[in-house]
Motif scaffolding. Sequence first.
Motif, PDB file in Angstrom:
ATOM      1  N   MET A   1      49.061  46.207  37.874  1.00 22.76           N
ATOM      2  CA  MET A   1      47.980  46.106  36.939  1.00 22.76           C
ATOM      3  C   MET A   1      47.710  44.655  36.567  1.00 22.76           C
ATOM      4  SD  MET A   1      47.659  48.971  33.977  1.00 22.76           S
ATOM      5  CE  MET A   1      49.355  49.405  34.011  1.00 22.76           C
ATOM      6  N   ASP A   2      48.773  43.877  36.445  1.00 25.26           N
ATOM      7  CA  ASP A   2      48.600  42.467  36.128  1.00 25.26           C
ATOM      8  C   ASP A   2      47.794  41.772  37.218  1.00 25.26           C
ATOM      9  OD1 ASP A   2      49.996  42.689  33.768  1.00 25.26           O
ATOM     10  OD2 ASP A   2      51.921  42.134  34.671  1.00 25.26           O
ATOM     11  N   GLN A   3      47.981  42.218  38.459  1.00 27.24           N
ATOM     12  CA  GLN A   3      47.249  41.609  39.556  1.00 27.24           C
ATOM     13  C   GLN A   3      45.762  41.901  39.433  1.00 27.24           C
ATOM     14  OE1 GLN A   3      49.182  43.264  42.970  1.00 27.24           O
ATOM     15  NE2 GLN A   3      50.715  41.639  43.073  1.00 27.24           N
ATOM     16  N   ILE A   4      45.425  43.115  39.018  1.00 26.04           N
ATOM     17  CA  ILE A   4      44.020  43.473  38.846  1.00 26.04           C
ATOM     18  C   ILE A   4      43.411  42.626  37.741  1.00 26.04           C
ATOM     19  CG2 ILE A   4      42.432  45.296  38.108  1.00 26.04           C
ATOM     20  CD1 ILE A   4      44.273  47.296  39.518  1.00 26.04           C
ATOM     21  N   GLU A   5      44.127  42.486  36.623  1.00 23.98           N
ATOM     22  CA  GLU A   5      43.613  41.689  35.515  1.00 23.98           C
ATOM     23  C   GLU A   5      43.465  40.226  35.919  1.00 23.98           C
ATOM     24  OE1 GLU A   5      46.349  42.554  32.361  1.00 23.98           O
ATOM     25  OE2 GLU A   5      45.412  44.493  31.957  1.00 23.98           O
ATOM     26  N   GLU A   6      44.428  39.705  36.676  1.00 24.10           N
ATOM     27  CA  GLU A   6      44.346  38.321  37.134  1.00 24.10           C
ATOM     28  C   GLU A   6      43.169  38.151  38.087  1.00 24.10           C
ATOM     29  OE1 GLU A   6      46.745  35.270  40.044  1.00 24.10           O
ATOM     30  OE2 GLU A   6      47.928  36.744  38.933  1.00 24.10           O
ATOM     31  N   PHE A   7      42.985  39.108  38.985  1.00 26.38           N
ATOM     32  CA  PHE A   7      41.880  39.047  39.937  1.00 26.38           C
ATOM     33  C   PHE A   7      40.552  39.115  39.194  1.00 26.38           C
ATOM     34  CE2 PHE A   7      39.192  41.037  43.328  1.00 26.38           C
ATOM     35  CZ  PHE A   7      39.217  39.966  44.196  1.00 26.38           C
ATOM     36  N   GLU A   8      40.483  39.974  38.182  1.00 30.84           N
ATOM     37  CA  GLU A   8      39.273  40.097  37.380  1.00 30.84           C
ATOM     38  C   GLU A   8      38.958  38.772  36.685  1.00 30.84           C
ATOM     39  OE1 GLU A   8      39.604  42.941  34.248  1.00 30.84           O
ATOM     40  OE2 GLU A   8      37.454  42.988  33.916  1.00 30.84           O
ATOM     41  N   GLN A   9      39.979  38.105  36.151  1.00 32.48           N
ATOM     42  CA  GLN A   9      39.766  36.818  35.487  1.00 32.48           C
ATOM     43  C   GLN A   9      39.277  35.774  36.484  1.00 32.48           C
ATOM     44  OE1 GLN A   9      43.587  36.081  33.715  1.00 32.48           O
ATOM     45  NE2 GLN A   9      43.112  37.209  31.844  1.00 32.48           N
ATOM     46  N   ARG A  10      39.847  35.766  37.670  1.00 33.30           N
ATOM     47  CA  ARG A  10      39.431  34.805  38.689  1.00 33.30           C
ATOM     48  C   ARG A  10      37.979  35.041  39.091  1.00 33.30           C
ATOM     49  NH1 ARG A  10      43.727  35.356  43.200  1.00 33.30           N
ATOM     50  NH2 ARG A  10      42.257  34.025  44.288  1.00 33.30           N
ATOM     51  N   ILE A  11      37.593  36.296  39.218  1.00 34.61           N
ATOM     52  CA  ILE A  11      36.207  36.611  39.574  1.00 34.61           C
ATOM     53  C   ILE A  11      35.271  36.183  38.449  1.00 34.61           C
ATOM     54  CG2 ILE A  11      34.571  38.508  39.945  1.00 34.61           C
ATOM     55  CD1 ILE A  11      36.764  39.897  41.565  1.00 34.61           C
ATOM     56  N   THR A  12      35.668  36.421  37.202  1.00 32.01           N
ATOM     57  CA  THR A  12      34.847  36.025  36.067  1.00 32.01           C
ATOM     58  C   THR A  12      34.642  34.509  36.046  1.00 32.01           C
ATOM     59  OG1 THR A  12      35.627  37.927  34.799  1.00 32.01           O
ATOM     60  CG2 THR A  12      34.654  36.112  33.551  1.00 32.01           C
ATOM     61  N   VAL A  13      35.700  33.757  36.311  1.00 32.14           N
ATOM     62  CA  VAL A  13      35.584  32.293  36.368  1.00 32.14           C
ATOM     63  C   VAL A  13      34.627  31.897  37.487  1.00 32.14           C
ATOM     64  CG1 VAL A  13      36.836  30.168  36.903  1.00 32.14           C
ATOM     65  CG2 VAL A  13      37.811  31.820  35.308  1.00 32.14           C
ATOM     66  N   ALA A  14      34.758  32.551  38.631  1.00 37.47           N
ATOM     67  CA  ALA A  14      33.870  32.241  39.758  1.00 37.47           C
ATOM     68  C   ALA A  14      32.421  32.566  39.406  1.00 37.47           C
ATOM     69  CB  ALA A  14      34.302  33.018  41.002  1.00 37.47           C
ATOM     70  N   LEU A  15      32.209  33.697  38.729  1.00 42.69           N
ATOM     71  CA  LEU A  15      30.851  34.063  38.322  1.00 42.69           C
ATOM     72  C   LEU A  15      30.269  33.036  37.357  1.00 42.69           C
ATOM     73  CD1 LEU A  15      31.234  37.912  37.815  1.00 42.69           C
ATOM     74  CD2 LEU A  15      29.984  36.762  39.638  1.00 42.69           C
ATOM     75  N   ASP A  16      31.088  32.563  36.442  1.00 43.18           N
ATOM     76  CA  ASP A  16      30.635  31.538  35.498  1.00 43.18           C
ATOM     77  C   ASP A  16      30.244  30.255  36.229  1.00 43.18           C
ATOM     78  OD1 ASP A  16      31.036  33.276  33.403  1.00 43.18           O
ATOM     79  OD2 ASP A  16      32.978  32.407  32.814  1.00 43.18           O
ATOM     80  N   LYS A  17      31.042  29.864  37.220  1.00 45.37           N
ATOM     81  CA  LYS A  17      30.731  28.659  37.992  1.00 45.37           C
ATOM     82  C   LYS A  17      29.433  28.834  38.777  1.00 45.37           C
ATOM     83  CE  LYS A  17      35.444  26.929  38.578  1.00 45.37           C
ATOM     84  NZ  LYS A  17      36.522  26.629  39.534  1.00 45.37           N
ATOM     85  N   ILE A  18      29.254  30.010  39.350  1.00 37.74           N
ATOM     86  CA  ILE A  18      28.030  30.282  40.098  1.00 37.74           C
ATOM     87  C   ILE A  18      26.826  30.237  39.170  1.00 37.74           C
ATOM     88  CG2 ILE A  18      26.755  32.070  41.364  1.00 37.74           C
ATOM     89  CD1 ILE A  18      29.482  32.885  42.602  1.00 37.74           C
ATOM     90  N   GLU A  58      38.448  50.863  37.754  1.00 38.24           N
ATOM     91  CA  GLU A  58      39.763  51.215  38.293  1.00 38.24           C
ATOM     92  C   GLU A  58      40.857  50.945  37.264  1.00 38.24           C
ATOM     93  OE1 GLU A  58      42.748  50.015  41.973  1.00 38.24           O
ATOM     94  OE2 GLU A  58      40.670  49.330  42.021  1.00 38.24           O
ATOM     95  N   LEU A  59      40.747  49.838  36.550  1.00 38.48           N
ATOM     96  CA  LEU A  59      41.728  49.496  35.534  1.00 38.48           C
ATOM     97  C   LEU A  59      41.726  50.532  34.410  1.00 38.48           C
ATOM     98  CD1 LEU A  59      43.856  47.436  34.655  1.00 38.48           C
ATOM     99  CD2 LEU A  59      42.027  46.154  33.526  1.00 38.48           C
ATOM    100  N   SER A  60      40.551  50.984  34.011  1.00 38.20           N
ATOM    101  CA  SER A  60      40.454  52.026  32.985  1.00 38.20           C
ATOM    102  C   SER A  60      41.113  53.313  33.459  1.00 38.20           C
ATOM    103  CB  SER A  60      38.991  52.293  32.634  1.00 38.20           C
ATOM    104  OG  SER A  60      38.422  51.179  32.016  1.00 38.20           O
TER     105      SER A  60
END
Length: 92
Positions: A1-18, A58-60
């Motif tokens: 689950m931690d991996q999903i949350e970490e991946f979600e955070q990384r995607i959010t950062v990437a979306l912000d940069k985009i 999926e996390l929910s």
Amino acid sequence: MDQIEEFEQRITVALDKIAAHLDAAPRSADGEDASGEVETLRAENERLAAQVKSLQSELSRVHADRDAETAQVQELYQKLADALNVSEAEDA
């Protein structure tokens, strides 16, 4: 689950940069995008946003499964405790 949350955070950062890049992208005089790169970034942004939504779903589901399993373990623990109490009462 931690991996999903970490991946979600990384995607959010990437979306912000985009999004920041899209805001800063040069525009032509008629307001159209200066290059196809911006459109590519927008498409990637949409793809990543859909992926984040899927991961959140999926996390929910994983959280709900964990909660159900926790309740089941607690119920089994209570049954075991009750059985041990009955056994001790019969021995006395």
